[in-house]
Design a protein around this motif. Structure first.
Motif, PDB file in Angstrom:
ATOM      1  N   ASP A 119       6.022   4.574   1.035  1.00 18.07           N
ATOM      2  CA  ASP A 119       6.631   5.808   1.540  1.00 18.07           C
ATOM      3  C   ASP A 119       7.515   5.523   2.748  1.00 18.07           C
ATOM      4  O   ASP A 119       8.610   6.079   2.883  1.00 18.07           O
ATOM      5  CB  ASP A 119       5.543   6.817   1.938  1.00 18.07           C
ATOM      6  CG  ASP A 119       4.698   7.281   0.755  1.00 18.07           C
ATOM      7  OD1 ASP A 119       4.975   6.859  -0.392  1.00 18.07           O
ATOM      8  OD2 ASP A 119       3.740   8.043   0.988  1.00 18.07           O
ATOM      9  N   ALA A 120       7.027   4.649   3.647  1.00 16.58           N
ATOM     10  CA  ALA A 120       7.768   4.340   4.872  1.00 16.58           C
ATOM     11  C   ALA A 120       9.102   3.669   4.571  1.00 16.58           C
ATOM     12  O   ALA A 120      10.061   3.813   5.336  1.00 16.58           O
ATOM     13  CB  ALA A 120       6.922   3.439   5.775  1.00 16.58           C
ATOM     14  N   ALA A 121       9.184   2.943   3.460  1.00 17.23           N
ATOM     15  CA  ALA A 121      10.444   2.315   3.070  1.00 17.23           C
ATOM     16  C   ALA A 121      11.334   3.282   2.295  1.00 17.23           C
ATOM     17  O   ALA A 121      12.556   3.317   2.488  1.00 17.23           O
ATOM     18  CB  ALA A 121      10.163   1.069   2.228  1.00 17.23           C
ATOM     19  N   TRP A 122      10.741   4.079   1.428  1.00 15.64           N
ATOM     20  CA  TRP A 122      11.489   4.992   0.551  1.00 15.64           C
ATOM     21  C   TRP A 122      12.262   6.041   1.345  1.00 15.64           C
ATOM     22  O   TRP A 122      13.447   6.274   1.090  1.00 15.64           O
ATOM     23  CB  TRP A 122      10.507   5.645  -0.402  1.00 15.64           C
ATOM     24  CG  TRP A 122      10.993   6.784  -1.229  1.00 15.64           C
ATOM     25  CD1 TRP A 122      10.900   8.124  -0.921  1.00 15.64           C
ATOM     26  CD2 TRP A 122      11.627   6.725  -2.523  1.00 15.64           C
ATOM     27  NE1 TRP A 122      11.415   8.886  -1.949  1.00 15.64           N
ATOM     28  CE2 TRP A 122      11.861   8.060  -2.934  1.00 15.64           C
ATOM     29  CE3 TRP A 122      11.993   5.684  -3.360  1.00 15.64           C
ATOM     30  CZ2 TRP A 122      12.473   8.360  -4.143  1.00 15.64           C
ATOM     31  CZ3 TRP A 122      12.594   5.987  -4.578  1.00 15.64           C
ATOM     32  CH2 TRP A 122      12.844   7.304  -4.952  1.00 15.64           C
ATOM     33  N   VAL A 123      11.619   6.661   2.309  1.00 19.95           N
ATOM     34  CA  VAL A 123      12.243   7.784   3.023  1.00 19.95           C
ATOM     35  C   VAL A 123      13.544   7.377   3.706  1.00 19.95           C
ATOM     36  O   VAL A 123      14.583   8.027   3.516  1.00 19.95           O
ATOM     37  CB  VAL A 123      11.258   8.427   4.014  1.00 19.95           C
ATOM     38  CG1 VAL A 123      11.976   9.401   4.946  1.00 19.95           C
ATOM     39  CG2 VAL A 123      10.148   9.159   3.257  1.00 19.95           C
ATOM     40  N   PRO A 124      13.584   6.311   4.519  1.00 17.94           N
ATOM     41  CA  PRO A 124      14.863   5.967   5.157  1.00 17.94           C
ATOM     42  C   PRO A 124      15.925   5.503   4.165  1.00 17.94           C
ATOM     43  O   PRO A 124      17.120   5.696   4.411  1.00 17.94           O
ATOM     44  CB  PRO A 124      14.494   4.860   6.141  1.00 17.94           C
ATOM     45  CG  PRO A 124      13.208   4.310   5.659  1.00 17.94           C
ATOM     46  CD  PRO A 124      12.495   5.445   5.016  1.00 17.94           C
ATOM     47  N   MET A 125      15.513   4.893   3.045  1.00 20.19           N
ATOM     48  CA  MET A 125      16.512   4.475   2.069  1.00 20.19           C
ATOM     49  C   MET A 125      17.173   5.683   1.420  1.00 20.19           C
ATOM     50  O   MET A 125      18.405   5.743   1.298  1.00 20.19           O
ATOM     51  CB  MET A 125      15.877   3.558   1.019  1.00 20.19           C
ATOM     52  CG  MET A 125      15.605   2.153   1.520  1.00 20.19           C
ATOM     53  SD  MET A 125      15.231   0.969   0.199  1.00 20.19           S
ATOM     54  CE  MET A 125      13.558   1.440  -0.211  1.00 20.19           C
ATOM     55  N   VAL A 126      16.378   6.659   1.007  1.00 18.69           N
ATOM     56  CA  VAL A 126      16.956   7.865   0.408  1.00 18.69           C
ATOM     57  C   VAL A 126      17.795   8.614   1.438  1.00 18.69           C
ATOM     58  O   VAL A 126      18.902   9.080   1.142  1.00 18.69           O
ATOM     59  CB  VAL A 126      15.857   8.773  -0.169  1.00 18.69           C
ATOM     60  CG1 VAL A 126      16.462  10.054  -0.746  1.00 18.69           C
ATOM     61  CG2 VAL A 126      15.061   8.037  -1.249  1.00 18.69           C
ATOM     62  N   ARG A 182       0.846  -1.189   0.000  1.00 21.71           N
ATOM     63  CA  ARG A 182       0.000   0.000   0.000  1.00 21.71           C
ATOM     64  C   ARG A 182       0.887   1.246   0.000  1.00 21.71           C
ATOM     65  O   ARG A 182       2.039   1.211   0.456  1.00 21.71           O
ATOM     66  CB  ARG A 182      -0.890   0.001   1.237  1.00 21.71           C
ATOM     67  CG  ARG A 182      -1.834  -1.186   1.323  1.00 21.71           C
ATOM     68  CD  ARG A 182      -3.015  -1.036   0.400  1.00 21.71           C
ATOM     69  NE  ARG A 182      -3.824   0.136   0.760  1.00 21.71           N
ATOM     70  CZ  ARG A 182      -4.791   0.641  -0.001  1.00 21.71           C
ATOM     71  NH1 ARG A 182      -5.029   0.100  -1.177  1.00 21.71           N
ATOM     72  NH2 ARG A 182      -5.482   1.683   0.399  1.00 21.71           N
ATOM     73  N   PRO A 183       0.365   2.365  -0.523  1.00 23.41           N
ATOM     74  CA  PRO A 183       1.179   3.595  -0.586  1.00 23.41           C
ATOM     75  C   PRO A 183       1.874   3.974   0.716  1.00 23.41           C
ATOM     76  O   PRO A 183       3.065   4.327   0.680  1.00 23.41           O
ATOM     77  CB  PRO A 183       0.166   4.647  -1.042  1.00 23.41           C
ATOM     78  CG  PRO A 183      -0.787   3.884  -1.909  1.00 23.41           C
ATOM     79  CD  PRO A 183      -0.931   2.543  -1.214  1.00 23.41           C
ATOM     80  N   PRO A 184       1.224   3.888   1.884  1.00 27.85           N
ATOM     81  CA  PRO A 184       1.947   4.265   3.109  1.00 27.85           C
ATOM     82  C   PRO A 184       3.178   3.397   3.368  1.00 27.85           C
ATOM     83  O   PRO A 184       4.188   3.880   3.887  1.00 27.85           O
ATOM     84  CB  PRO A 184       0.898   4.098   4.218  1.00 27.85           C
ATOM     85  CG  PRO A 184      -0.418   4.241   3.512  1.00 27.85           C
ATOM     86  CD  PRO A 184      -0.210   3.618   2.168  1.00 27.85           C
ATOM     87  N   THR A 185       3.116   2.102   2.999  1.00 29.26           N
ATOM     88  CA  THR A 185       4.270   1.239   3.224  1.00 29.26           C
ATOM     89  C   THR A 185       5.393   1.558   2.244  1.00 29.26           C
ATOM     90  O   THR A 185       6.570   1.451   2.595  1.00 29.26           O
ATOM     91  CB  THR A 185       3.882  -0.245   3.111  1.00 29.26           C
ATOM     92  OG1 THR A 185       3.525  -0.550   1.748  1.00 29.26           O
ATOM     93  CG2 THR A 185       2.708  -0.576   4.013  1.00 29.26           C
TER      94      THR A 185
END
Length: 215
Positions: A86-93, A81-84
């Motif tokens: 986003d939750a993964a993308w932010v710490p990776m970037v 789902r979109p929230p998951t």
């Protein structure tokens, strides 16, 4: 190849709250900045627009990281789902842009399809300097009454969109009235997934964008 032209390639596994993700990084010497791109809901890391964007931007002196979301690393076939996402993308970037070996700013965030949506939603949190949206899914096919204007409004200033002329998720004409004033739409013949014959036009579009990015 001279030292100034040498490109270092690296794959980094990155922890996230959704499980381990992965970044495929190509970094030229003396990089102008960093472009981080996410894939679509189908998980294709080798889609034509992503690979052209990576190759053109690296040749123009940008470090490029293509992010592999945890659901894809885990071998699942369906995106979260979109929230998951986003939750993964932010710490990776954030991990790529900090600590020892961090990639340089300015930071351009983007991706294709679902990855473009993630980049818009998280641009402010990551303090992105620009955006690059490939095949932005403005609406579901056959549902132009349900637009994703709210996500487009979150795109960083400036932003470029590369959109297929027959994209069932939103043509350039459909997008034009809804993009923020700081965004530029570049149309390329093709649908939501570009055919191999679109490569020259995609190269031209990305060359134009590479010359305009802040950095």
């Amino acid at each position: 190849m001279s030292p100034a032209q040498r490109v270092v390639e690296r794959v980094r596994d990155l922890p996230t709250p959704e499980g381990p993700g992965r970044a495929h990084v190509r970094r030229p010497a003396h990089s102008r900045g960093t472009v981080v791109l996410g894939h679509g809901a189908g998980g294709g890391l080798q889609s034509l627009d992503l690979t052209v964007a990576r190759d053109v931007l690296v040749a123009a002196g940008w470090a490029v990281a293509v992010i592999e979301q945890p659901w894809l690393v885990a071998g699942r076939r369906v995106a979260g789902r979109p929230p998951t996402l986003d939750a993964a993308w932010v710490p990776m970037v954030a991990a790529l842009m900090s600590g020892r070996g961090r990639l340089p700013r300015p930071l351009v965030v983007g991706g294709r399809s679902a990855g473009a949506r993630v980049a818009c939603r998280t641009a402010a949190e990551l303090e992105a300097d620009a955006g690059l949206l490939l095949s932005f899914p403005h609406h579901l096919p056959g549902r132009p009454d349900r637009l994703r204007d709210g996500e487009l409004a979150l795109a960083p200033d400036p932003t470029w969109l590369v959109q297929g002329t027959r994209d069932a998720f939103g043509t350039p004409e459909e997008l034009a009235p809804h993009v923020p004033p700081w965004a530029v739409v570049i149309e390329v013949a093709g649908a939501h997934s570009f055919p191999r014959g679109a490569r020259p036009a995609l190269v031209a579009a990305m060359t134009r964008i590479a010359g305009a990015l802040p950095g």
